[in-house]
Scaffold this motif. Structure first.
Motif, PDB file in Angstrom:
ATOM      1  N   ARG A 119      -6.395   7.535  -5.515  1.00  9.98           N
ATOM      2  CA  ARG A 119      -6.008   6.725  -4.373  1.00  9.98           C
ATOM      3  C   ARG A 119      -5.022   5.666  -4.854  1.00  9.98           C
ATOM      4  O   ARG A 119      -5.241   5.047  -5.893  1.00  9.98           O
ATOM      5  CB  ARG A 119      -7.233   6.056  -3.728  1.00  9.98           C
ATOM      6  CG  ARG A 119      -8.209   7.044  -3.119  1.00  9.98           C
ATOM      7  CD  ARG A 119      -9.395   6.357  -2.482  1.00  9.98           C
ATOM      8  NE  ARG A 119     -10.295   5.794  -3.489  1.00  9.98           N
ATOM      9  CZ  ARG A 119     -11.361   5.053  -3.202  1.00  9.98           C
ATOM     10  NH1 ARG A 119     -11.625   4.756  -1.921  1.00  9.98           N
ATOM     11  NH2 ARG A 119     -12.146   4.596  -4.145  1.00  9.98           N
ATOM     12  N   ASP A 120      -3.954   5.485  -4.110  1.00 10.57           N
ATOM     13  CA  ASP A 120      -2.940   4.499  -4.459  1.00 10.57           C
ATOM     14  C   ASP A 120      -2.741   3.590  -3.260  1.00 10.57           C
ATOM     15  O   ASP A 120      -2.367   4.053  -2.178  1.00 10.57           O
ATOM     16  CB  ASP A 120      -1.636   5.195  -4.840  1.00 10.57           C
ATOM     17  CG  ASP A 120      -0.718   4.305  -5.661  1.00 10.57           C
ATOM     18  OD1 ASP A 120      -1.166   3.243  -6.120  1.00 10.57           O
ATOM     19  OD2 ASP A 120       0.458   4.678  -5.841  1.00 10.57           O
ATOM     20  N   ASN A 157      -5.816 -11.720   6.802  1.00  8.99           N
ATOM     21  CA  ASN A 157      -4.363 -11.801   6.889  1.00  8.99           C
ATOM     22  C   ASN A 157      -3.678 -11.000   5.784  1.00  8.99           C
ATOM     23  O   ASN A 157      -2.459 -10.950   5.706  1.00  8.99           O
ATOM     24  CB  ASN A 157      -3.881 -13.254   6.868  1.00  8.99           C
ATOM     25  CG  ASN A 157      -4.294 -13.984   5.599  1.00  8.99           C
ATOM     26  OD1 ASN A 157      -4.894 -13.407   4.694  1.00  8.99           O
ATOM     27  ND2 ASN A 157      -3.978 -15.263   5.529  1.00  8.99           N
ATOM     28  N   GLN A 158      -4.487 -10.388   4.923  1.00  4.45           N
ATOM     29  CA  GLN A 158      -4.004  -9.394   3.980  1.00  4.45           C
ATOM     30  C   GLN A 158      -4.918  -8.178   4.072  1.00  4.45           C
ATOM     31  O   GLN A 158      -6.128  -8.311   4.200  1.00  4.45           O
ATOM     32  CB  GLN A 158      -3.990  -9.922   2.547  1.00  4.45           C
ATOM     33  CG  GLN A 158      -2.899 -10.948   2.272  1.00  4.45           C
ATOM     34  CD  GLN A 158      -2.770 -11.241   0.791  1.00  4.45           C
ATOM     35  OE1 GLN A 158      -3.762 -11.471   0.103  1.00  4.45           O
ATOM     36  NE2 GLN A 158      -1.541 -11.238   0.295  1.00  4.45           N
ATOM     37  N   TYR A 159      -4.338  -6.996   4.010  1.00  7.74           N
ATOM     38  CA  TYR A 159      -5.118  -5.775   4.146  1.00  7.74           C
ATOM     39  C   TYR A 159      -4.509  -4.703   3.254  1.00  7.74           C
ATOM     40  O   TYR A 159      -3.363  -4.819   2.790  1.00  7.74           O
ATOM     41  CB  TYR A 159      -5.170  -5.317   5.602  1.00  7.74           C
ATOM     42  CG  TYR A 159      -3.819  -4.998   6.215  1.00  7.74           C
ATOM     43  CD1 TYR A 159      -3.372  -3.672   6.316  1.00  7.74           C
ATOM     44  CD2 TYR A 159      -2.983  -6.005   6.686  1.00  7.74           C
ATOM     45  CE1 TYR A 159      -2.136  -3.368   6.876  1.00  7.74           C
ATOM     46  CE2 TYR A 159      -1.749  -5.710   7.253  1.00  7.74           C
ATOM     47  CZ  TYR A 159      -1.330  -4.396   7.340  1.00  7.74           C
ATOM     48  OH  TYR A 159      -0.113  -4.093   7.885  1.00  7.74           O
ATOM     49  N   LEU A 160      -5.292  -3.668   2.997  1.00  2.00           N
ATOM     50  CA  LEU A 160      -4.856  -2.596   2.101  1.00  2.00           C
ATOM     51  C   LEU A 160      -4.605  -1.308   2.875  1.00  2.00           C
ATOM     52  O   LEU A 160      -5.383  -0.958   3.766  1.00  2.00           O
ATOM     53  CB  LEU A 160      -5.936  -2.315   1.051  1.00  2.00           C
ATOM     54  CG  LEU A 160      -5.930  -3.108  -0.247  1.00  2.00           C
ATOM     55  CD1 LEU A 160      -7.164  -2.738  -1.066  1.00  2.00           C
ATOM     56  CD2 LEU A 160      -4.682  -2.835  -1.056  1.00  2.00           C
ATOM     57  N   VAL A 161      -3.545  -0.599   2.484  1.00  2.00           N
ATOM     58  CA  VAL A 161      -3.294   0.750   2.979  1.00  2.00           C
ATOM     59  C   VAL A 161      -3.214   1.668   1.765  1.00  2.00           C
ATOM     60  O   VAL A 161      -2.449   1.414   0.833  1.00  2.00           O
ATOM     61  CB  VAL A 161      -1.999   0.829   3.796  1.00  2.00           C
ATOM     62  CG1 VAL A 161      -1.736   2.269   4.231  1.00  2.00           C
ATOM     63  CG2 VAL A 161      -2.079  -0.090   5.004  1.00  2.00           C
ATOM     64  N   SER A 162      -4.035   2.717   1.777  1.00  2.00           N
ATOM     65  CA  SER A 162      -4.163   3.580   0.610  1.00  2.00           C
ATOM     66  C   SER A 162      -3.884   5.031   0.970  1.00  2.00           C
ATOM     67  O   SER A 162      -4.296   5.516   2.019  1.00  2.00           O
ATOM     68  CB  SER A 162      -5.578   3.469   0.029  1.00  2.00           C
ATOM     69  OG  SER A 162      -5.782   4.414  -1.003  1.00  2.00           O
ATOM     70  N   VAL A 163      -3.170   5.726   0.072  1.00  2.00           N
ATOM     71  CA  VAL A 163      -3.011   7.179   0.139  1.00  2.00           C
ATOM     72  C   VAL A 163      -4.062   7.799  -0.771  1.00  2.00           C
ATOM     73  O   VAL A 163      -4.225   7.368  -1.918  1.00  2.00           O
ATOM     74  CB  VAL A 163      -1.613   7.612  -0.318  1.00  2.00           C
ATOM     75  CG1 VAL A 163      -1.454   9.131  -0.223  1.00  2.00           C
ATOM     76  CG2 VAL A 163      -0.533   6.919   0.498  1.00  2.00           C
ATOM     77  N   ASP A 188       1.109  -6.745  -8.558  1.00  2.00           N
ATOM     78  CA  ASP A 188      -0.085  -7.482  -8.134  1.00  2.00           C
ATOM     79  C   ASP A 188      -0.417  -7.241  -6.666  1.00  2.00           C
ATOM     80  O   ASP A 188      -1.357  -7.833  -6.134  1.00  2.00           O
ATOM     81  CB  ASP A 188       0.036  -8.979  -8.432  1.00  2.00           C
ATOM     82  CG  ASP A 188       1.181  -9.646  -7.687  1.00  2.00           C
ATOM     83  OD1 ASP A 188       1.883  -8.964  -6.912  1.00  2.00           O
ATOM     84  OD2 ASP A 188       1.381 -10.861  -7.885  1.00  2.00           O
ATOM     85  N   LYS A 189       0.344  -6.351  -6.005  1.00  2.00           N
ATOM     86  CA  LYS A 189      -0.004  -5.903  -4.661  1.00  2.00           C
ATOM     87  C   LYS A 189      -0.278  -4.398  -4.641  1.00  2.00           C
ATOM     88  O   LYS A 189      -0.266  -3.778  -3.573  1.00  2.00           O
ATOM     89  CB  LYS A 189       1.108  -6.252  -3.666  1.00  2.00           C
ATOM     90  CG  LYS A 189       1.189  -7.745  -3.352  1.00  2.00           C
ATOM     91  CD  LYS A 189       2.026  -7.997  -2.117  1.00  2.00           C
ATOM     92  CE  LYS A 189       1.915  -9.451  -1.672  1.00  2.00           C
ATOM     93  NZ  LYS A 189       2.648  -9.699  -0.402  1.00  2.00           N
ATOM     94  N   ASN A 190      -0.537  -3.822  -5.791  1.00  2.00           N
ATOM     95  CA  ASN A 190      -0.677  -2.370  -5.914  1.00  2.00           C
ATOM     96  C   ASN A 190      -1.956  -2.038  -6.683  1.00  2.00           C
ATOM     97  O   ASN A 190      -2.069  -2.296  -7.874  1.00  2.00           O
ATOM     98  CB  ASN A 190       0.560  -1.819  -6.638  1.00  2.00           C
ATOM     99  CG  ASN A 190       0.635  -0.314  -6.678  1.00  2.00           C
ATOM    100  OD1 ASN A 190       1.412   0.225  -7.453  1.00  2.00           O
ATOM    101  ND2 ASN A 190      -0.128   0.395  -5.860  1.00  2.00           N
ATOM    102  N   PHE A 195     -11.022   1.377  -8.338  1.00  2.00           N
ATOM    103  CA  PHE A 195      -9.730   0.714  -8.170  1.00  2.00           C
ATOM    104  C   PHE A 195      -9.464  -0.296  -9.277  1.00  2.00           C
ATOM    105  O   PHE A 195     -10.356  -1.039  -9.703  1.00  2.00           O
ATOM    106  CB  PHE A 195      -9.683  -0.004  -6.826  1.00  2.00           C
ATOM    107  CG  PHE A 195      -9.234   0.868  -5.683  1.00  2.00           C
ATOM    108  CD1 PHE A 195      -7.904   1.247  -5.557  1.00  2.00           C
ATOM    109  CD2 PHE A 195     -10.145   1.299  -4.718  1.00  2.00           C
ATOM    110  CE1 PHE A 195      -7.481   2.035  -4.502  1.00  2.00           C
ATOM    111  CE2 PHE A 195      -9.720   2.090  -3.661  1.00  2.00           C
ATOM    112  CZ  PHE A 195      -8.387   2.458  -3.541  1.00  2.00           C
ATOM    113  N   ILE A 196      -8.221  -0.338  -9.728  1.00  2.00           N
ATOM    114  CA  ILE A 196      -7.733  -1.329 -10.679  1.00  2.00           C
ATOM    115  C   ILE A 196      -6.445  -1.912 -10.122  1.00  2.00           C
ATOM    116  O   ILE A 196      -5.560  -1.165  -9.674  1.00  2.00           O
ATOM    117  CB  ILE A 196      -7.474  -0.712 -12.070  1.00  2.00           C
ATOM    118  CG1 ILE A 196      -8.776  -0.198 -12.678  1.00  2.00           C
ATOM    119  CG2 ILE A 196      -6.817  -1.727 -13.009  1.00  2.00           C
ATOM    120  CD1 ILE A 196      -8.597   0.541 -13.994  1.00  2.00           C
TER     121      ILE A 196
END
Length: 225
Positions: free
Chosen positions: A46-47, A159-165, A185-187, A195-196
């Motif tokens: 997952r990225d 106000n920050q969220y993650l989108v993952s493939v 630092d946003k990946n 996750f790392i």
């Protein structure tokens, strides 16, 4: 696109008419900040990218949410006619900047050629040096993942969220990747062991992000939409 829904608020001496205004807008477009360089897919991986949202304050019954994510799917041109529509790809949305702080909404779909508009492209000469692919001739399509039935209308809160493939066991199809010019630092990446945050391993280096486009919906009561 804007949807108007009448709503009545009872005042002291009269009715004040408010309308629930539903707006849809661009939340992120990778092509506004970078360019396509690579095609890559990773089995059991997952990225994820941290996205920002600043829509101000929301009252009760108002809110915002991600309603769609588009990812650039890639198939080598030599293989395109033989592709059998068998690959599954998932997109995850987390209501947090840290994947360990939220349970994701997930949409998984089979990548079927006839559902999307494909275009032949040639990757830049340095793609194999900077990235993963050895197939410079690719066929690509923006594949849409609909989250309107997954994320509730009550919306998201961070106000920050993650989108993952997220890839299946074969790591196919590949997706387009940007130049190595975006923040590590946003990946976040999960290669199968959790996750790392990439800045913890890449340091000051810059990262390549999957090619993504996002659509955001906001819902607010206003005097006039």
């Amino acid at each position: 696109m804007r949807l108007l829904i009448p709503f009545m608020l009872l005042g002291c001496s009269e009715y004040n008419v408010k309308q629930l205004c539903v707006d849809k807008s661009n939340g992120f477009d990778i092509e506004e900040v970078s360019v396509l360089q690579d095609a890559a897919g990773y089995a059991f991986t997952r990225d994820a990218v941290i996205m920002d949202f600043d829509g101000g304050s929301f009252a009760a019954d108002e809110g915002w949410r991600v309603i769609s994510v588009e990812v650039m799917a890639m198939i080598p041109t030599w293989y395109f006619d033989m592709y059998d529509d068998s690959d599954l790809l998932s997109i995850e949305v987390y209501d947090a900047a840290d994947p360990y702080e939220a349970t994701p909404w997930v949409v998984t779909q089979r990548i079927t050629k006839s559902d999307w508009e494909w275009r032949a492209i040639i990757l830049p000469d340095d793609a194999a040096v900077a990235g993963q692919t050895l197939d410079f001739e690719q066929t690509r399509a923006w594949v849409r993942f609909d989250f309107s039935e997954e994320i509730p209308e009550s919306g998201m809160t961070s106000n920050q969220y993650l989108v993952s493939v997220a890839w299946n066991s074969y790591g196919t199809p590949a997706v387009g990747y940007s130049n190595f010019n975006l923040a590590c630092d946003k990946n976040w990446t999960d290669s199968g062991s959790g996750f790392i945050l990439n800045s913890t391993t890449a340091g000051a280096q810059e990262c390549s992000w999957p090619m993504l486009r996002l659509e955001i919906e906001t819902r607010r009561y206003e005097d006039d939409c």
